[in-house]
Design an enzyme around this catalytic site. Structure first.
Site, PDB file in Angstrom:
ATOM      1  CB  SER A 182      -0.986   0.009   1.216  1.00 28.65           C
ATOM      2  OG  SER A 182      -0.358  -0.062   2.477  1.00 28.65           O
ATOM      3  CG  HIS A 244      -0.200   4.189   4.599  1.00 30.68           C
ATOM      4  ND1 HIS A 244      -1.155   3.967   5.411  1.00 30.68           N
ATOM      5  CD2 HIS A 244       0.104   2.780   3.871  1.00 30.68           C
ATOM      6  CE1 HIS A 244      -1.635   2.436   5.463  1.00 30.68           C
ATOM      7  NE2 HIS A 244      -0.931   1.833   4.498  1.00 30.68           N
TER       8      HIS A 244
END
Length: 329
Positions: A182, A244
């Protein structure tokens, strides 16, 4: 990236949704119909054709990475077993397996020189729940980005975002074992935002230019909402916020010079290329310099099996032999 509880040794994972395309063929080009438009005839022949032409028919690398990540997780669970939910709530292998298979381990990166761990975490996931979340986004939104940009641009952004993601995770969460794609997915989102910014002032001379501009504006809203959601979830337990954010910033910086090359005006091309190059060099040089010279990970991460045994009763190091086999033991 997600991780089991903060009061236990940390395993972090990355988790991150949408376009549906009507496929038609014209001279090898693929066409994407907007919700408000309907495909007509050949866009090269009819300027009133409201069809968005993209570079390729499929997101080949998006599919390949997703399949490979699925196979890798299945192999990990087969070789290393499935951990109880109190150890791994993602329904996956024991946490030490994530390090043995190439997860982000700050000690091994900084003290043992295993720099490949800045990239390999994108191939690993903590469990089935984690994998499904990331693969769903990769096969939908990220695959459409690949169709727009082409596989080479997509791959450059994906890999460089992975490096930025792992670097920030090492800096801000040095004592966690982190895995997941991610961070790289956030990098693709960051690159899309960079594309919208860089190409916002493109001249709209044809119907295709207008459609492309409207698609980018629509994508900008979707991506912004997705990024806000991911950011909000990045600060709850089990999630590696640094991975992230690192991926997002890396993708944005890398995307600026890449999409500057799409501009027709040489002055604007030169301006954005210089801005993007400066931003990219500054981001990676400062992040990597700080990571290698200032971060001091705990030495216990040199033996992740023993690290987790001290925190969980009856902990099984089913994958330890994979690590020892490289030493001839």
């Amino acid at each position: 990236m997600n991780h089991p509880k903060e009061d236990h040794p940390n395993v972090t994972t990355s988790s991150t949704s949408n376009y549906h395309s009507d496929k038609d063929h014209d001279g090898g080009n693929n066409q994407h119909s907007l919700p408000d438009y309907h495909p007509m005839n050949d866009p090269g022949e009819d300027e009133t054709n409201d069809v968005y032409i993209v570079r390729q028919q499929k997101g080949y690398l998006s599919i390949l990475f997703s399949l490979s990540q699925t196979v890798v997780l299945a192999a990990m669970m087969y070789e290393c077993g499935v951990a109880p939910l109190n150890m791994n709530p993602m329904v996956g292998p024991y946490p030490d397996a994530l390090s043995y298979w190439g997860g982000k381990n700050a000690y091994l990166i900084l003290e043992e020189g295993e720099n490949f761990r800045l990239v390999t975490p994108i191939m690993l996931h903590a469990g089935i729940v984690h994998l499904l979340g990331n693969v769903a986004v990769q096969l939908d939104t990220c695959a459409f980005f690949e169709r727009e940009w082409g596989s080479i641009r997509w791959l450059i952004i994906y890999i460089l975002s992975a490096v930025g993601s792992s670097a920030w995770s090492t800096i801000f969460s040095p004592n966690n074992i982190s895995v997941g794609s991610s961070g790289a997915v956030m990098g693709l989102f960051g690159a899309k935002m960079a594309e919208v910014m860089v190409r916002y002032c493109d001249k709209i001379k044809t119907m295709q230019h207008r459609i492309a501009h409207e698609v980018r504006m629509e994508q900008c809203g979707t991506v912004t909402c997705s990024v806000i959601i991911v950011v909000l979830f990045s600060f709850i337990p089990y999630v590696d916020w640094a991975a992230h954010m690192g991926g997002l910033v890396a993708g944005f910086c890398v995307g600026i010079p890449i999409f500057a090359l799409c501009l027709k005006k040489k002055v604007m091309l030169l301006f954005w290329a210089c801005v993007g190059t400066f931003a990219t060099v500054t981001f990676y040089s400062t992040s990597l310099e700080y990571m290698y010279n200032q971060v001091e990970p705990v030495e216990e991460l040199s033996d992740v099996c023993e690290y987790y045994r001290r925190s969980f009763e009856d902990y099984e190091c089913n994958c330890q032999y994979l690590d020892q086999s490289g030493d001839g033991n």
